[in-house]
Design a protein around this motif. Structure first.
Motif, PDB file in Angstrom:
ATOM      1  N   PRO A   1       0.851  -1.207   0.000  1.00 43.26           N
ATOM      2  CA  PRO A   1       0.000   0.000   0.000  1.00 43.26           C
ATOM      3  C   PRO A   1       0.878   1.245   0.000  1.00 43.26           C
ATOM      4  CG  PRO A   1      -0.283  -1.306   2.020  1.00 43.26           C
ATOM      5  CD  PRO A   1       0.704  -2.012   1.197  1.00 43.26           C
ATOM      6  N   PRO A   2       0.342   2.336  -0.506  1.00 41.76           N
ATOM      7  CA  PRO A   2       1.140   3.560  -0.516  1.00 41.76           C
ATOM      8  C   PRO A   2       1.453   3.982   0.904  1.00 41.76           C
ATOM      9  CG  PRO A   2      -1.116   3.997  -1.198  1.00 41.76           C
ATOM     10  CD  PRO A   2      -1.007   2.517  -1.047  1.00 41.76           C
ATOM     11  N   GLU A   3       2.583   4.688   1.078  1.00 45.08           N
ATOM     12  CA  GLU A   3       2.956   5.203   2.395  1.00 45.08           C
ATOM     13  C   GLU A   3       1.899   6.195   2.855  1.00 45.08           C
ATOM     14  OE1 GLU A   3       5.604   4.352   4.141  1.00 45.08           O
ATOM     15  OE2 GLU A   3       6.387   2.982   2.609  1.00 45.08           O
ATOM     16  N   GLU A   4       1.640   6.208   4.161  1.00 50.49           N
ATOM     17  CA  GLU A   4       0.670   7.179   4.680  1.00 50.49           C
ATOM     18  C   GLU A   4       1.256   8.575   4.693  1.00 50.49           C
ATOM     19  OE1 GLU A   4      -0.337   5.162   8.338  1.00 50.49           O
ATOM     20  OE2 GLU A   4      -2.372   4.919   7.563  1.00 50.49           O
ATOM     21  N   ARG A   5       2.587   8.631   4.888  1.00 48.38           N
ATOM     22  CA  ARG A   5       3.271   9.921   4.837  1.00 48.38           C
ATOM     23  C   ARG A   5       4.314   9.820   3.715  1.00 48.38           C
ATOM     24  NH1 ARG A   5       3.011  13.598   8.319  1.00 48.38           N
ATOM     25  NH2 ARG A   5       1.031  13.387   9.393  1.00 48.38           N
ATOM     26  N   ALA A   6       4.765  10.988   3.311  1.00 44.49           N
ATOM     27  CA  ALA A   6       5.712  11.003   2.199  1.00 44.49           C
ATOM     28  C   ALA A   6       7.046  10.374   2.591  1.00 44.49           C
ATOM     29  CB  ALA A   6       5.962  12.432   1.725  1.00 44.49           C
ATOM     30  N   ARG A   7       7.263  10.204   3.877  1.00 40.12           N
ATOM     31  CA  ARG A   7       8.547   9.713   4.330  1.00 40.12           C
ATOM     32  C   ARG A   7       8.720   8.231   3.988  1.00 40.12           C
ATOM     33  NH1 ARG A   7       9.635   8.912  10.485  1.00 40.12           N
ATOM     34  NH2 ARG A   7      11.433   7.580  10.214  1.00 40.12           N
ATOM     35  N   ALA A   8       9.824   7.920   3.388  1.00 44.15           N
ATOM     36  CA  ALA A   8      10.048   6.537   2.971  1.00 44.15           C
ATOM     37  C   ALA A   8      10.647   5.749   4.114  1.00 44.15           C
ATOM     38  CB  ALA A   8      10.997   6.487   1.779  1.00 44.15           C
ATOM     39  N   VAL A   9      10.102   4.594   4.372  1.00 41.94           N
ATOM     40  CA  VAL A   9      10.685   3.717   5.367  1.00 41.94           C
ATOM     41  C   VAL A   9      11.242   2.513   4.631  1.00 41.94           C
ATOM     42  CG1 VAL A   9      10.258   2.308   7.390  1.00 41.94           C
ATOM     43  CG2 VAL A   9       9.041   4.478   7.089  1.00 41.94           C
ATOM     44  N   ARG A  10      12.544   2.354   4.713  1.00 40.78           N
ATOM     45  CA  ARG A  10      13.205   1.264   3.986  1.00 40.78           C
ATOM     46  C   ARG A  10      13.154  -0.017   4.788  1.00 40.78           C
ATOM     47  NH1 ARG A  10      15.595   0.568  -0.318  1.00 40.78           N
ATOM     48  NH2 ARG A  10      15.211   2.222  -1.796  1.00 40.78           N
ATOM     49  N   GLY A  11      13.280  -1.088   4.122  1.00 40.29           N
ATOM     50  CA  GLY A  11      13.402  -2.358   4.829  1.00 40.29           C
ATOM     51  C   GLY A  11      12.349  -3.348   4.401  1.00 40.29           C
ATOM     52  N   SER A  12      12.457  -4.542   4.901  1.00 31.11           N
ATOM     53  CA  SER A  12      11.534  -5.595   4.511  1.00 31.11           C
ATOM     54  C   SER A  12      10.213  -5.399   5.246  1.00 31.11           C
ATOM     55  CB  SER A  12      12.147  -6.948   4.854  1.00 31.11           C
ATOM     56  OG  SER A  12      12.472  -6.944   6.220  1.00 31.11           O
ATOM     57  N   ALA A  13       9.232  -6.180   4.863  1.00 33.15           N
ATOM     58  CA  ALA A  13       7.877  -5.988   5.360  1.00 33.15           C
ATOM     59  C   ALA A  13       7.822  -5.895   6.881  1.00 33.15           C
ATOM     60  CB  ALA A  13       7.000  -7.139   4.889  1.00 33.15           C
ATOM     61  N   GLU A  14       8.401  -6.891   7.514  1.00 30.71           N
ATOM     62  CA  GLU A  14       8.294  -6.917   8.972  1.00 30.71           C
ATOM     63  C   GLU A  14       9.151  -5.818   9.608  1.00 30.71           C
ATOM     64  OE1 GLU A  14      10.965 -10.195   7.532  1.00 30.71           O
ATOM     65  OE2 GLU A  14       9.124  -9.179   6.980  1.00 30.71           O
TER      66      GLU A  14
END
Ligand SMILES: Nc1ncnc2c1ncn2[C@@H]1O[C@H](COP(=O)(O)OP(=O)(O)OP(=O)(O)O)[C@@H](O)[C@H]1O
Ligand SMILES: [Mg+2]
Lengths: 406, 231
Positions: free
Chosen positions: A62-75
């Motif tokens: 799903p798209p990020e809720e905020r513009a800030r990108a959070v890197r990493g795997s799903a968990e």
């Protein structure tokens, strides 16, 4: 037999020692090329296979809720503390069934599978471990991540009450097939599962943390009934994953990440490895061609008189040139036969030597027929090119000068 | 009038760019089909130079040279090579066999070169040629293992295999002992008589020259005498 070929073979036979040495030199060069290429492609294939063994080609979220990108795997993403977001809530892709069937219809895509994943705890007796719960549609998921081939024991979950877990997790908790395992989701729900299988994907993070359950059980446990937190794809062209991901982003507005962007460092390393191997091959080809050329240059000087006689007997300039070109080609051909055989022998010897503690080969090293043929073609072409200058010199010899006895 | 095998008018040959040596200073010479001619003269008089011109291995500096009626000034390198392969056989003093090849392979060369490929038929003809010079049983021997006289016979078989209308021999008996030289010369003369090929033979031996039909004497790049021999 064409006269140029006949004479070329006779000349080579006459200079047996020189011919033999050049053939050996070409052979060494070709075997280096064959072995090096096989080694590097085997190494790269195995690295890529390992990487893709526990990972989908493209993951859509799903798209990020905020513009800030959070890197990493799903968990990882969900565990990462983020004050702006409602903590530890798993979100679903809105309308994922429609998007999934759209993606599945794309000719570049082989399989799409829905996944719900989220953090949780595996509890057994007094032991408890932080895990990643993956609810998957087993039959399509195994076509994206071939986890069924990596089962160490048992089977993948056949019902909502079963779970398959990573081998390290099983070891950490002392779990055996048929044992019960309590899973507690971050949201607070708890369910009891029977461990039906243990898998080992070779990725420590995965083997330590993954718990695989059916999609429905995952949805229930993670409080996401009817939802899918990601869609995972296997595509037809592994190396076009980045383009496919970009295309999906543009089309759906969702987040799509390819294995290539999550493994950018690996790919850069592989590329520079390939580049250095090409460089080595170029130098080998150069050395081999200098060897062939020097022998033929000497041969043209030594055979001045013979060339003059042949010209006097009506051998044309062009055919005289051919005699030496053919010699170059034949040296390349013989050298490539020696070199390909030696390269295969070295590869086999290496395969026997490069084994892990259990005696399994570390990675596949295979001399493909195309590699053998390409190397042979390179050697023959090198022989021909190396022969060009000596051959032209031979063709230019003035017969009157060549046969003068002084 | 039929075409002569060779027809030279005012042929000259100079060597060198800055220091020019005039080696041939105006040669007029006609050689008819089937003639057996000796070319004699002191060392350095230009005999080999003349033979190279006649053999189309080199071009005159000036003058007209016709081989079998063809003006060679009109031929390019390919044309020369082709005319040479088809019409001229060479026998050199140092036999010039290819040591890498067997006797029979040497002899079949002119045929294979003319046709661009080796064939079984060429082998058969070459064996016949070796028989004519008495060496059929040594056919598959490497030529280095033959004696000087035998090597010269192989060279003759090779020069004559295509029955060229003109054979040029530069001191063919030069490094053979008298008895062997005599045999080799008789071999050449036999071919000349039977096959009607024209022979131009350079020799330092007055006895051998005297057994030809005609003696041309070259001194310092000029023909100073040209006489028929009465037998
Ligand atoms: N390529 C050349 N460049 C310069 N001078 C040459 C060349 N070929 C021959 N000459 C000169 O031409 C002259 C005649 O040489 P040529 O070999 O024709 O003599 P010849 O009559 O065959 O002598 P011999 O009986 O010793 O064989 C000699 O002075 C020689 O040095
Ligand atoms: Mg001479």
């Amino acid at each position: 037999m064409p006269i140029a070929v006949f004479l070329a073979l006779q000349f080579l036979r006459e200079g047996k020692a020189a011919s033999g040495l050049v053939v050996a030199a070409v052979g060494v060069g070709v075997s280096v090329i064959v072995f090096l290429s096989a080694l590097i492609s085997g190494l790269q294939t195995s690295l890529i296979e390992k990487t893709l063994g526990s990972q989908a080609h493209v993951v859509v979220r799903p798209p990020e809720e905020r513009a800030r990108a959070v890197r990493g795997s799903a968990e990882g993403e969900l565990v990462a503390s983020n004050e702006q977001r409602p903590a530890q809530r798993v979100r679903s892709i809105v309308g994922w069934q429609r998007i999934m069937s759209e993606l599945a219809a794309d000719p570049a895509v082989e399989v799409v599978t829905p996944v719900v994943s989220g953090p949780g705890f595996a509890v057994r007796g007094t032991a408890s471990k932080s895990v990643a719960v993956l609810g998957v549609d087993i039959s399509s998921y195994v076509r994206v991540v071939e986890i069924d081939d990596r089962l160490q024991a048992g089977t993948l979950p056949r019902s909502g009450a079963e779970a398959a877990i990573g081998s390290e997790l099983a070891a950490d908790l002392g779990i055996e097939l048929g044992d019960k395992l309590r899973l507690q989701a971050a949201g607070g729900r708890t369910e009891l599962f029977t461990v039906s299988g243990v898998f080992r994907l070779g990725n420590r993070e995965v083997d330590q943390r993954w718990v695989l359950v059916t999609l429905r059980s995952g949805q229930t446990l993670l409080d996401l009934v009817g939802g899918a937190s990601s869609l995972e794809l296997r595509i037809r062209e592994v190396f076009s994953a980045d383009r496919t991901a970009e295309y999906i982003v543009a089309r759906t507005g969702l987040v799509a990440e390819s294995w290539m962007s999550t493994n950018a460092e690996l790919l850069t390393a592989l590329r520079s490895q390939s580049a250095s191997s090409v460089l080595i091959q170029v130098f080998v080809v150069l050395a081999v061609s200098i060897g062939i050329a020097s022998v033929l240059v000497v041969s043209v000087v030594q055979k001045r008189r013979e060339i003059g006689i042949l010209r006097a007997m009506g051998l044309s300039r062009g055919r005289t040139t051919m005699v030496f070109l053919v010699q170059g080609g034949v040296l390349g051909l013989l050298g490539s036969v020696v070199g390909v055989s030696a390269g295969i022998a070295v590869a086999i010897a290496f395969r026997g030597a490069a084994v892990d503690a259990r005696g399994e080969p570390l990675f596949p090293i295979e001399v493909e027929p195309t590699l053998a043929l390409t190397s042979a073609a390179i050697a023959i072409a090198t022989g021909l090119v190396a022969a060009v200058l000596p051959a032209i010199r031979a063709g230019r010899l003035d017969p009157a000068v060549a046969i003068r006895h002084d | 009038m039929t075409d002569a095998v060779l027809d030279l008018q005012g042929v000259t040959k100079d060597f060198g760019d800055e220091v020019v040596t005039h080696v041939l200073k105006g040669i007029d010479l006609r050689i008819e089909a089937g003639e057996l001619t000796a070319l004699v003269g002191p060392s350095g008089s230009g005999k080999s130079t003349l033979l190279n011109l006649l053999g189309l291995l080199d071009r005159p500096t000036s003058g007209v040279l016709r081989v079998l009626g063809r003006d060679i000034a009109a031929l390019d390198d390919t044309g020369l090579t082709e005319l040479r392969g088809r019409s001229i056989g060479f026998v050199f003093q140092f036999h010039h066999l290819l040591p890498a090849l067997s006797a029979i392979q040497n002899v079949m060369l002119p045929l294979s070169i003319a046709q661009g490929r080796t064939t079984a038929e060429h082998r058969a003809l070459a064996l016949e040629g070796l028989r004519e010079v008495g060496l059929a049983e040594r056919a598959d021997e490497r030529t280095m293992r033959l004696s000087g006289g035998q090597q010269q016979r192989v060279a003759i078989a090779r020069a004559l295999i295509g029955r060229p209308p003109l054979v040029l021999a530069d001191e063919p008996t030069g490094n053979l002992d008298t008895a062997t030289a005599d045999e080799v010369f008789e071999l050449l003369r036999g071919f000349n008589r039977r096959a009607k090929m024209a022979f131009l033979i350079v020799t330092h031996s007055p006895e051998l020259a005297a057994r030809c039909d005609r003696i041309v004497t070259l001194v310092d790049g000029r023909i100073v005498e040209d006489r028929a021999v009465r037998h």
